[in-house]
Structure formats: structure tokens, C-alpha cells
Design a protein around this motif. Sequence first.
Motif, PDB file in Angstrom:
ATOM      1  N   GLY B 423       0.741  -1.206  -0.036  1.00  0.00           N
ATOM      2  CA  GLY B 423       0.098  -0.137  -0.058  1.00  0.00           C
ATOM      3  C   GLY B 423       0.864   1.216  -0.118  1.00  0.00           C
ATOM      4  N   TYR B 424       1.982   1.382   0.812  1.00  0.00           N
ATOM      5  CA  TYR B 424       2.694   2.350   0.823  1.00  0.00           C
ATOM      6  C   TYR B 424       3.353   2.882  -0.680  1.00  0.00           C
ATOM      7  N   TYR B 425       3.732   1.929  -1.319  1.00  0.00           N
ATOM      8  CA  TYR B 425       4.224   2.179  -2.642  1.00  0.00           C
ATOM      9  C   TYR B 425       3.333   2.283  -3.678  1.00  0.00           C
ATOM     10  N   LEU B 426       2.220   1.642  -3.495  1.00  0.00           N
ATOM     11  CA  LEU B 426       1.132   2.064  -4.285  1.00  0.00           C
ATOM     12  C   LEU B 426       0.690   3.398  -4.384  1.00  0.00           C
ATOM     13  N   ARG B 427       0.887   3.785  -3.001  1.00  0.00           N
ATOM     14  CA  ARG B 427       0.334   5.369  -2.963  1.00  0.00           C
ATOM     15  C   ARG B 427       1.355   6.430  -3.403  1.00  0.00           C
ATOM     16  N   LYS B 428       2.731   5.771  -3.120  1.00  0.00           N
ATOM     17  CA  LYS B 428       3.721   6.636  -3.625  1.00  0.00           C
ATOM     18  C   LYS B 428       3.658   6.902  -5.253  1.00  0.00           C
ATOM     19  N   PHE B 429       3.265   6.062  -5.872  1.00  0.00           N
ATOM     20  CA  PHE B 429       3.228   6.078  -7.134  1.00  0.00           C
ATOM     21  C   PHE B 429       1.835   6.363  -7.690  1.00  0.00           C
ATOM     22  N   ARG B 430       0.952   6.922  -6.812  1.00  0.00           N
ATOM     23  CA  ARG B 430      -0.431   7.362  -7.075  1.00  0.00           C
ATOM     24  C   ARG B 430      -1.321   6.469  -7.721  1.00  0.00           C
ATOM     25  N   PHE B 431      -1.533   5.182  -7.006  1.00  0.00           N
ATOM     26  CA  PHE B 431      -2.399   4.245  -7.340  1.00  0.00           C
ATOM     27  C   PHE B 431      -3.232   4.488  -6.344  1.00  0.00           C
ATOM     28  N   SER B 432      -4.619   4.814  -6.357  1.00  0.00           N
ATOM     29  CA  SER B 432      -5.441   5.127  -5.324  1.00  0.00           C
ATOM     30  C   SER B 432      -5.696   4.029  -4.293  1.00  0.00           C
ATOM     31  N   LEU B 433      -5.512   4.287  -3.179  1.00  0.00           N
ATOM     32  CA  LEU B 433      -5.772   3.439  -1.962  1.00  0.00           C
ATOM     33  C   LEU B 433      -7.221   3.336  -1.929  1.00  0.00           C
ATOM     34  N   ALA B 434      -7.845   4.372  -1.987  1.00  0.00           N
ATOM     35  CA  ALA B 434      -9.315   4.407  -1.576  1.00  0.00           C
ATOM     36  C   ALA B 434     -10.063   3.760  -2.900  1.00  0.00           C
ATOM     37  N   ALA B 435      -9.606   3.718  -4.156  1.00  0.00           N
ATOM     38  CA  ALA B 435     -10.411   2.836  -4.917  1.00  0.00           C
ATOM     39  C   ALA B 435      -9.914   1.578  -4.776  1.00  0.00           C
ATOM     40  N   LEU B 436      -8.750   1.244  -4.339  1.00  0.00           N
ATOM     41  CA  LEU B 436      -8.396  -0.175  -3.964  1.00  0.00           C
ATOM     42  C   LEU B 436      -9.364  -0.698  -3.124  1.00  0.00           C
ATOM     43  N   ALA B 437      -9.494  -0.072  -1.882  1.00  0.00           N
ATOM     44  CA  ALA B 437     -10.379  -0.387  -0.722  1.00  0.00           C
ATOM     45  C   ALA B 437     -11.710  -0.678  -1.111  1.00  0.00           C
ATOM     46  N   VAL B 438     -12.362   0.274  -2.023  1.00  0.00           N
ATOM     47  CA  VAL B 438     -13.690   0.094  -2.346  1.00  0.00           C
ATOM     48  C   VAL B 438     -13.749  -1.018  -3.398  1.00  0.00           C
ATOM     49  N   GLY B 439     -12.790  -1.321  -4.233  1.00  0.00           N
ATOM     50  CA  GLY B 439     -12.962  -2.397  -5.128  1.00  0.00           C
ATOM     51  C   GLY B 439     -12.886  -3.844  -4.036  1.00  0.00           C
ATOM     52  N   LEU B 440     -12.083  -3.759  -3.098  1.00  0.00           N
ATOM     53  CA  LEU B 440     -12.208  -4.940  -2.222  1.00  0.00           C
ATOM     54  C   LEU B 440     -13.297  -5.022  -1.566  1.00  0.00           C
ATOM     55  N   VAL B 441     -14.189  -4.287  -1.210  1.00  0.00           N
ATOM     56  CA  VAL B 441     -15.411  -4.188  -0.496  1.00  0.00           C
ATOM     57  C   VAL B 441     -16.487  -4.618  -1.394  1.00  0.00           C
ATOM     58  N   LEU B 442     -16.418  -4.124  -2.614  1.00  0.00           N
ATOM     59  CA  LEU B 442     -17.379  -4.426  -3.498  1.00  0.00           C
ATOM     60  C   LEU B 442     -17.144  -5.822  -4.586  1.00  0.00           C
TER      61      LEU B 442
END
Lengths: 188, 508
Positions: B423-442
Motif C-alpha cells: 500500500g505504501y508503494y502503491l500510494r507513492k506511485f499514485r495508485f489510489s488506495l481508496a479505489a483499491l479499498a472500495v474494489g475490495l469491499v465491492l
Amino acid sequence: MQAQVQKQEREDLIAVLVVFAVFLAAAWMSWGFTPKARLAPLFVSASCIVIMLTELVMRFVRHQASRQHDSESELVGSDTRDLATRLADEADEAEPTSSGSPSPSSSSITAILTMLAPFVALIFLVGILPAAPIFIFFYILLVAKSSVLSSAVYAILTHLVIWSLFVGLLGLYMYRGVFDLYIPFISG
Amino acid sequence: MFDAAMEGLYALLTLENVIYLLVGVLFGVGFGFLPGLGGIVAMALLLPFVFGLDPATAMCLLLGAHVATVYNTGITSILFGIPGASKSLALTFDGYPLSQKGQSIRALRATAFATAIGGLVGLVFLVAAMPLLKTVMLNLGQPEYFVLGVWALSLIAAFNDGYMARGLAAAGLGILLAYVGRDPISSTSRFTFDQLFLQDGISIPVAFIGLFAIPQMISLYQQGGTISGTRQVTRRKEIQKFPDIRNNKQLIAKSSLFGIFIGVMPGVGATLGNLASYGQTARATRNPDPPFGQGNIKGVVAPATVLGANEGSELLPTITLGIPGGESSAILLSALIVLGVTPGPAMMTENQVLIYSIIWVVFFAFIITTLAGYFTAPLFARMTTMSSGRLVPLVIVLCLVGAFSVHQRIEDVLVATGLGIVGYYLRKFRFSLAALAVGLVLGGLLERWLHISAETYGPFFWVTRPTTLVFTIAVIGTLLLPSLRNRFGRTQMPDPINVPDVEQSGVH
């Protein structure tokens, strides 16, 4: 500056390629599932492969465009910096103001080694309940450079909170480590 | 209806019920704050105590705890940028930047009041529109749910300003993470790598702890200092006059409606409603100052209102149809069954007084929680002035212990740690953790809705049904809108996904 920009660009490209590879691997693995099981993951993987390919192509196009516009931007003053330059500039602007702070890329590794690895290793060795106060005591003592008394107080209070909530109230079994240690008044 | 409402109120006005309500709220206040624990655990812990109680008294205890945790999941979102639950994800976007500016008391109190107002509006609407909402709900089916879920993902990805492709890719990663484990349809093991502990999939609380808490603590470690960097400034006059609430009346009204209508979707209504409300607010606000994602109070008020408004609409399917609107509603449902009450259409005629008692309990619970939130805000806000040297190890320990406590599996600690580093590195390179979290939930729900919709209505269900066609157009519009705005010279949408990292934060 130029070297930093190139380094940022390289790291960014590697990140995109890694994510692209993950989707490729997911698509390949999905192919081995039963038809109903593969429908959704294959669809998602394939879509994301297309998206990442688009990202790579757009990145290449932007890179080419920024090279062409470099001289024009000096005259016009518009921000046509490419992604890597923007990232490098943002990192420059956000350099920690406190002196002696490590650079972001190296300190993330340091953070993982200082923070996460010791605690996770302790959990596996001695169990959760002993690991928590030990980790907190030494971290606050050595990294935060607090006094022994202050570190001990934080460690004991944290242990009491964890014990009363998770063991006392919830009645959970707390992992005791590979040696299955039982320490009176500390282990659950 | 009025008589039943008054009878429901009188049934509550006993000393025993008041005490149980207060105990429930206090219990919820303590639990909602802890990572890995929350409303579900709080209610599950209290469930054994309701046996033998009068149904109204039992509801005081359970719902008191539940409503308190609704607000409390926002505390870690605001103070640390760690969402306490998926439904408080949107609060991190502007809540944490406000904490960094030394305005965490302001953010916490705005959240407390907005949640309460949204909750009260939601309750009033619930009572008035119960028959109509029931009809609307029955007309929303799996195809609509599917397309709405895709819309939520596209919304959050589109907000990854300038990096929409990465936002979509992050959502895809989240969805793939959701598919780890046994496929519920064919029982095929997917992405488990022959590991037994992955057969049940990746737990959402564990994933959230890993994806949000650990990167945040790594960033705080790098940054040093404190979260806020300044002492808390409380301008008493301003806070007493509640300007953030007074100045955003329209926003609160709109967000309440979001919470009510989208919140009726079982299971994910709160998450979708939060994000949708935040997205709409960011789009509709011209020249926001400060920009969204950098501590705009509207970015806190809107999702907080939805949190509260959703409570009423989550209760609706539970009460009227006997279908739990969420996990906590499932516990409520089981409590009612144990107490000899059968939720469902019959409850509307046979237990109308109890229904109104439940509504009154939620009403009073919101008021008590708001007061608790108002007075405890300075106490919680002090954590933002703690030095990172002390805060980081405490949060890490609580988070990883919380991750373990979800299923009492040591592997979850590894999963949380691994996801944290990723998650740290995803965020560093502008991959949205919020989108990832919502994808995980849905992710799991989207697959189920997709299968059912495709088998029932054919593969083109997303355009053959009028309602799904409308939602599909909304999805396309959401994905195209950033490009269109850029093309026609409008300023780019601000990036609300300003989850702080070294680049954005700093000692003020």
C-alpha cells in the motif's frame, strides 16, 4: 536534478510495469479456474491490462511531447513538465524541514526495518502479548529517545489495555509464539 | 401512526432503558475507536446480554452501541487517516488534512453534528416515506446494484486527478484481492497459492489496517514531528456558533438524501453513499477554498452526514422485509428473533410500537453520541500533538493486534504487514488506495450481482433495463467527465485523495 528526475521516472516506470505484470499473472491464473469462477477475475484482469497498456502508451506520448515542448515552455512558462519531473519537484518541495531527516526512499526501507520487521518477528518468537510491551519499550527508548521510565510506562499501559480488551473482555486466545511461551501476568 | 409513535416513546421512558442506552453508547464510544474492532464486534459482544430483556430495552443497548460506533469509526479517519470502517473512508480525504493543520477538533465536532443531523433527517424521512421506499427498494434489483457498484468505483477512480488509469487499476487490484479464496458460486479456490489461511479470503478489516494504517505510520515515521505540528487552536466563539454546520445547510440536506436513497442498498449502501456524496460535493463546489483533499470542511460534512442518514435507511429493509441492511443489522435481526419478534412485513402491523421504539432509540442515541463526540473531541485531538516517536509504535501495535483479533490467525498479521508495504508503494506511485479499498469491499458483491443479472436478464442487462441504462450513462459520464473538463478549459478537479505522504505533509 536531472539524475533525480531520471531516477523518479525509472521508479515510476517500474511501478507501472510491476502492476501490469500482476494483472498479466492474474489473467493467466484465472484461465485455470472453472468457467464460472474465471469470468469475473478474467474480465477484471483483462480490462486492467488494457488500462495499464493505455497508461504506458500515454506515458510514452507525454514523454515525447514534453521533450518537444521543453524549449517552448521556457518561453511560455506553462507547466508542461512530464510526470517524472512533477514527481521530482513535488518531492523536492516536500523535503522534511527538520534537519537530519533521512531521504524518503531510503527511510521507507528504514521504517520497515525499524518498525514493522522487529515487531512482527517478536510476535512470531514470543507471542503477541509479550511482544507489544517489549517493542514499545525499546522503540520509544531508542527511536524516540525518551527516558527509561517514560518508555516503561507506555509499555505497561499498552500491555494493560491490550490484555484487558482482547483477553479480559473478548476472551481471545493470543498467539504465544513458536516457543509457546507462557509468561505469568503477561501471556493471555 | 402518531399514536404508535407516542406509544413507542412512552415505552422507552423508563430508568432501566435510559441506563441501558447510556451503557450502550459508552461501550460503542470505546469500541468504535479501536482498529479491527468496531460496531459489529461491539454489538456481537452485547448480544448475550439481551437475552431475557424486554425488546425495547434490548434495542436501547444494541442500537446505542451501534450508533456510537457509527460516529467513532470517523475518529481514526480524521485523526490518523485510517478509516475505522469502509463507510468512513471518505472522511480521510479531508479529515486527515484538517488534523494536519491543527483543526482536528473542528473536524471531529463537525463530524459529530453532521452525523447526528443526517441521522435525524434520515429517521424522519424513514418514518414518512417507509411505504414508498419499500416500493423503490423492491424495484431495485441485482442489475441496478451492479451498475451502481461500478459507478462508485468509477467515481473514486476519476478522482485520482490526472491518474485516472491508475485509479481504475487500483480498483481492479482491490477487486482481484476480493477474489482471493473460495469462489462462492463454484467453490473453486482462487489465488490461494495452496495456502489454507487464504481459503476464506482476505478479511476486510485486516486489509484496511494494512492498506491505510501501515503506510500512514511509515509516512509519519519519515515525516517526524507530530501529525498536526501545531498546538490545537479552538476559537471558542466560532465553535459555539457551529459555523461549519450553519454554512452548509444545503450540503447537509443533499447528503442526507444521498444517505437515505443509496443507503437502502443492502451491505454497501453506506460506503457507496459516502463516496458518492463526497464526489458530488467536490464536483458541485466551484472554486473550493481550500481545495478538496487539502482540508475542506465540506469534504468532512458531506460524508459524515451520509454516515448518519444511512442508519435510518439501513434499518428499513431490516424492519420491513426482514433483510439485514448491513452486518450490524444482521445482529439486530438475530436479537429480535431471539426476543420473539419476527421482523418483516408482519412487523409493520403486529409490532408497530416496537418499530417506533427502535426509531426513538436511534434518535436519542444520536443526540447522546453527538454530545459525547463534542466533549471528547479535544481529548481525542490531543493525539495529533503526540510525537511520532510515541504515536507510531502505539498505533502499529494496536493495529496489528487488532488485525490478529479479527480471526485469531497469526497469518492475518503477515497479511496486514504485507498489504501495508504494498500500500505504501502503491500510494507513492499514485495508485489510489481508496479505489483499491472500495474494489475490495465491492468485488465479491459485484461478481454475485453480475452472475445473477447475466443469467436472469442476459449479458446486456446493463443497457436493456431503463434504470440500469441510466446508471450506465452515469458511469460513462463519470469516466469521461475529467477529460471533457480538461478539453474545454475548466480547471482540473482537485485531487481529494490527498492521503498524506512525505510529499504532501510537513511540519507547519
